[in-house]
Design a protein around this motif. Structure first.
Motif, PDB file in Angstrom:
ATOM      1  N   ARG A 127      40.382  31.301  44.492  1.00  0.00           N
ATOM      2  CA  ARG A 127      40.703  33.023  45.026  1.00  0.00           C
ATOM      3  C   ARG A 127      41.763  33.441  45.381  1.00  0.00           C
ATOM      4  O   ARG A 127      42.967  34.220  45.234  1.00  0.00           O
ATOM      5  N   ARG A 128      42.153  32.818  46.951  1.00  0.00           N
ATOM      6  CA  ARG A 128      42.960  32.357  47.140  1.00  0.00           C
ATOM      7  C   ARG A 128      43.882  31.586  46.147  1.00  0.00           C
ATOM      8  O   ARG A 128      45.272  32.276  46.808  1.00  0.00           O
ATOM      9  N   SER A 129      44.276  30.859  45.573  1.00  0.00           N
ATOM     10  CA  SER A 129      45.647  29.720  45.350  1.00  0.00           C
ATOM     11  C   SER A 129      45.233  30.596  43.560  1.00  0.00           C
ATOM     12  O   SER A 129      46.645  30.475  42.810  1.00  0.00           O
ATOM     13  N   HIS A 130      44.530  30.343  43.038  1.00  0.00           N
ATOM     14  CA  HIS A 130      44.783  30.869  41.708  1.00  0.00           C
ATOM     15  C   HIS A 130      43.843  32.520  41.049  1.00  0.00           C
ATOM     16  O   HIS A 130      42.777  31.758  39.812  1.00  0.00           O
ATOM     17  N   ARG A 131      44.093  33.298  41.770  1.00  0.00           N
ATOM     18  CA  ARG A 131      43.163  34.315  41.527  1.00  0.00           C
ATOM     19  C   ARG A 131      43.196  35.332  40.456  1.00  0.00           C
ATOM     20  O   ARG A 131      42.019  35.768  39.239  1.00  0.00           O
ATOM     21  N   PHE A 132      44.457  34.906  39.287  1.00  0.00           N
ATOM     22  CA  PHE A 132      45.013  35.244  38.608  1.00  0.00           C
ATOM     23  C   PHE A 132      44.966  34.552  37.270  1.00  0.00           C
ATOM     24  O   PHE A 132      45.561  35.559  36.334  1.00  0.00           O
ATOM     25  N   SER A 133      45.051  33.329  37.432  1.00  0.00           N
ATOM     26  CA  SER A 133      45.980  32.055  36.262  1.00  0.00           C
ATOM     27  C   SER A 133      44.695  31.335  35.496  1.00  0.00           C
ATOM     28  O   SER A 133      44.028  31.017  36.203  1.00  0.00           O
TER      29      SER A 133
ATOM     30  N   ARG B 194      27.884  29.341  33.092  1.00  0.00           N
ATOM     31  CA  ARG B 194      26.463  30.342  32.778  1.00  0.00           C
ATOM     32  C   ARG B 194      26.513  31.053  34.309  1.00  0.00           C
ATOM     33  O   ARG B 194      25.964  31.916  33.506  1.00  0.00           O
ATOM     34  N   THR B 195      26.893  31.219  35.331  1.00  0.00           N
ATOM     35  CA  THR B 195      26.727  31.988  36.451  1.00  0.00           C
ATOM     36  C   THR B 195      27.746  33.464  36.614  1.00  0.00           C
ATOM     37  O   THR B 195      27.537  33.856  36.877  1.00  0.00           O
ATOM     38  N   GLY B 196      28.483  33.240  35.173  1.00  0.00           N
ATOM     39  CA  GLY B 196      29.564  34.682  35.307  1.00  0.00           C
ATOM     40  C   GLY B 196      30.739  33.756  36.066  1.00  0.00           C
ATOM     41  O   GLY B 196      30.854  35.722  36.718  1.00  0.00           O
ATOM     42  N   LYS B 197      31.052  33.255  36.921  1.00  0.00           N
ATOM     43  CA  LYS B 197      31.430  33.157  38.826  1.00  0.00           C
ATOM     44  C   LYS B 197      32.265  33.100  38.102  1.00  0.00           C
ATOM     45  O   LYS B 197      34.369  33.596  38.836  1.00  0.00           O
ATOM     46  N   CYS B 198      33.528  32.095  37.191  1.00  0.00           N
ATOM     47  CA  CYS B 198      34.074  31.609  35.981  1.00  0.00           C
ATOM     48  C   CYS B 198      33.894  31.953  34.783  1.00  0.00           C
ATOM     49  O   CYS B 198      33.270  31.462  34.398  1.00  0.00           O
ATOM     50  N   LYS B 199      35.239  32.060  34.395  1.00  0.00           N
ATOM     51  CA  LYS B 199      35.351  31.699  32.356  1.00  0.00           C
ATOM     52  C   LYS B 199      35.732  30.138  32.290  1.00  0.00           C
ATOM     53  O   LYS B 199      36.934  30.291  32.825  1.00  0.00           O
ATOM     54  N   VAL B 200      35.296  29.613  31.385  1.00  0.00           N
ATOM     55  CA  VAL B 200      35.148  28.237  31.277  1.00  0.00           C
ATOM     56  C   VAL B 200      35.439  28.323  29.834  1.00  0.00           C
ATOM     57  O   VAL B 200      35.213  28.591  29.206  1.00  0.00           O
ATOM     58  N   GLU B 201      36.329  27.235  29.761  1.00  0.00           N
ATOM     59  CA  GLU B 201      37.045  26.850  28.529  1.00  0.00           C
ATOM     60  C   GLU B 201      37.316  25.298  28.292  1.00  0.00           C
ATOM     61  O   GLU B 201      37.445  24.407  29.613  1.00  0.00           O
TER      62      GLU B 201
ATOM     63  N   THR C  12      39.170  30.071  34.378  1.00  0.00           N
ATOM     64  CA  THR C  12      40.009  31.246  35.299  1.00  0.00           C
ATOM     65  C   THR C  12      38.750  32.171  36.441  1.00  0.00           C
ATOM     66  O   THR C  12      37.732  32.419  35.772  1.00  0.00           O
ATOM     67  N   TYR C  13      39.005  32.557  37.461  1.00  0.00           N
ATOM     68  CA  TYR C  13      38.094  33.370  38.269  1.00  0.00           C
ATOM     69  C   TYR C  13      37.953  34.709  37.654  1.00  0.00           C
ATOM     70  O   TYR C  13      39.808  34.904  37.393  1.00  0.00           O
ATOM     71  N   ILE C  14      36.366  34.897  38.009  1.00  0.00           N
ATOM     72  CA  ILE C  14      36.412  36.354  37.468  1.00  0.00           C
ATOM     73  C   ILE C  14      36.535  36.612  38.881  1.00  0.00           C
ATOM     74  O   ILE C  14      35.335  37.163  39.655  1.00  0.00           O
TER      75      ILE C  14
ATOM     76  N   VAL D  72      48.948  30.650  30.417  1.00  0.00           N
ATOM     77  CA  VAL D  72      49.083  32.258  30.668  1.00  0.00           C
ATOM     78  C   VAL D  72      49.797  32.118  32.294  1.00  0.00           C
ATOM     79  O   VAL D  72      49.916  32.286  32.816  1.00  0.00           O
ATOM     80  N   LEU D  73      51.398  33.518  31.828  1.00  0.00           N
ATOM     81  CA  LEU D  73      52.172  33.851  32.823  1.00  0.00           C
ATOM     82  C   LEU D  73      52.117  34.697  33.025  1.00  0.00           C
ATOM     83  O   LEU D  73      51.253  36.236  32.447  1.00  0.00           O
ATOM     84  N   ARG D  74      52.773  35.295  34.343  1.00  0.00           N
ATOM     85  CA  ARG D  74      52.178  37.144  35.193  1.00  0.00           C
ATOM     86  C   ARG D  74      54.010  37.177  34.960  1.00  0.00           C
ATOM     87  O   ARG D  74      55.211  36.660  35.769  1.00  0.00           O
ATOM     88  N   VAL D  75      54.045  38.723  33.765  1.00  0.00           N
ATOM     89  CA  VAL D  75      55.452  39.203  33.267  1.00  0.00           C
ATOM     90  C   VAL D  75      55.679  40.835  33.505  1.00  0.00           C
ATOM     91  O   VAL D  75      54.806  40.987  32.925  1.00  0.00           O
TER      92      VAL D  75
END
Length: 408
Positions: free
Chosen positions: A81-87, A124-131, A140-142, A339-342
């Motif tokens: 959540r602190r370091s990779h919240r949106f990536s 499985r628990t829906g805490k992160c999106k896993v690929e 990816t953090y949800i 994934v970029l933030r632009v």
């Protein structure tokens, strides 16, 4: 000063030797002690303090393992959540950042034997999106914080209220159009009734004409029978009768012309009135829906930032996965899947091939999906047909390139 005190040379030397990461298999989580080699770990296991800790563990092993698992999961997610919240980032990268802290909870003390098992559990628990990719596991953090959820709820409420207002306006405009159409239908009906009344009048005039002709004939006969004095009177009556007949014929022609011209005029008037109403409606919607932000989720955009040219993203296409604060988009690149933030100022809309689906991102029909029918390269505009919704099937003949974008 004691033999093993904090500032003794031996303690300082031990700290220098222990600096950095050591082997995980020589770490005792219960005692929170890291050994440098197998012999040191064996000696520690035989020590009295370790035996006491093992007795505590033996009394309730499940609870202790669950406690360590919860702490490991909480600290791992806090780091995300602190370091990779949106990536979207590789799981190994996050784990290496996590174990940089020497006093972290080690994985061999949790219920998960490997990092892969832990990542699957998060998915499985829906805490992160896993690929799972050829390069490894990516996560990816949800974001499920109360503040962000509250903001999302407010945003959804605003969107719903905007949509409700738009629908209300559209309904009012539709009612106006229906009223105008009804008025024109009534006028047509009245003109039709006028035609029938004209026909009736013409029939009555014909009957009157016949009566007058009969009277004239009878008058002429009477005149001839009575002598020359009555001839003058019959001639006057005949002149008046013929004059009246000619006037009635002229009136009949004029009425026929008017009757034949009315339907065309009414149709033209109706068409022009409907076109004016539609133009007014478009102007109103243009005023309401023309915004200074245009990003939508699910559209394909082109990155035009020269600052990202070194990393190979310049003029590359990506899909907008998320829109933040209206002006910033999270772009998943089509080739690299990075994934970029632009900011939207450094992005450009993409026009598909003719027949492809587009999203109208700005203007009167903002938010509608449409199909591209043609492109005018001279005027930098396109022809599209709206699909689904209130305006289903409506064709927009000239819409600017900047107002439409390819759908993923």
């Amino acid at each position: 000063m004691g033999k093993n005190d904090f500032l003794t040379p031996k303690a300082i030397a031990n700290r220098i030797k222990a600096k950095g990461l050591q082997k995980l298999r020589w770490y005792c989580q219960m005692c929170q002690k890291q050994c440098r080699d197998e012999n040191g770990f064996k000696c520690h296991c035989m020590s009295e303090s370790h035996q006491r800790q093992m007795q505590v563990f033996g009394q309730n092993p499940t609870r202790i393992v669950e406690g360590y698992s919860e702490e490991f999961e909480r600290t791992f997610l806090d780091l995300m959540r602190r370091s990779h919240r949106f990536s979207r980032i590789a799981a190994t990268v996050v784990y290496n950042e996590y174990i940089n802290d020497r006093h972290h909870v080690h994985m061999n003390s949790t219920e998960w034997a490997t990092l892969t098992e832990f990542i699957k559990y998060l998915g499985r628990t829906g805490k992160c999106k896993v690929e799972e990719t050829p390069k490894g596991w990516f996560i990816t953090y949800i974001d499920r914080d109360s503040e962000t959820l509250f903001k999302e709820r407010l945003k959804n409420k605003r969107l719903k209220s905007d949509l409700a207002e738009e629908e209300k306006q559209e309904r009012e405009i539709q009612k106006q159009i229906e009223r105008a159409a009804e008025k024109f239908n009534i006028s047509e009906h009245s003109s039709g009734e006028g035609e029938t009344s004209n026909r009736e009048n013409v029939g009555a005039d014909d009957e009157r004409k016949e009566d007058e002709e009969l009277k004239l004939k009878s008058g002429v006969k009477v005149g001839f029978s009575l002598g020359g004095g009555s001839k003058h009177g019959t001639g006057k009556d005949r002149g008046e009768g013929s004059k009246r007949v000619f006037e009635e014929e002229e009136n009949e022609r004029v009425q026929k012309r008017k009757a034949s011209g009315d339907p065309r005029k009414s149709e033209k008037e109706r068409k022009s009135a409907l076109e004016e109403l539609m133009k007014e409606e478009e102007k109103k919607k243009e005023k309401i829906n023309r915004k200074d932000y245009w990003l939508f989720e699910g559209i394909i955009v082109k990155v035009m930032s020269k600052a990202l040219a070194d990393k190979g993203y310049y003029k590359q296409k990506g899909v907008v996965r998320k829109v933040m604060d209206k002006y910033v988009g999270e772009i998943e690149m089509l080739e690299s899947k990075h994934v970029l933030r632009v900011d939207q100022e450094e992005l450009e809309t993409v026009i598909p091939q003719i027949g492809g689906l587009v999203k109208i991102v700005n203007g009167a029909y903002r938010g509608s999906n449409a199909r591209l029918l043609g492109v005018n390269t001279d005027n930098f505009c396109a022809k599209v047909q709206i699909e689904k919704g209130v305006y289903d099937g409506r064709v927009i003949k000239s819409i600017e390139y900047e107002d439409i974008c390819k759908l993923a």
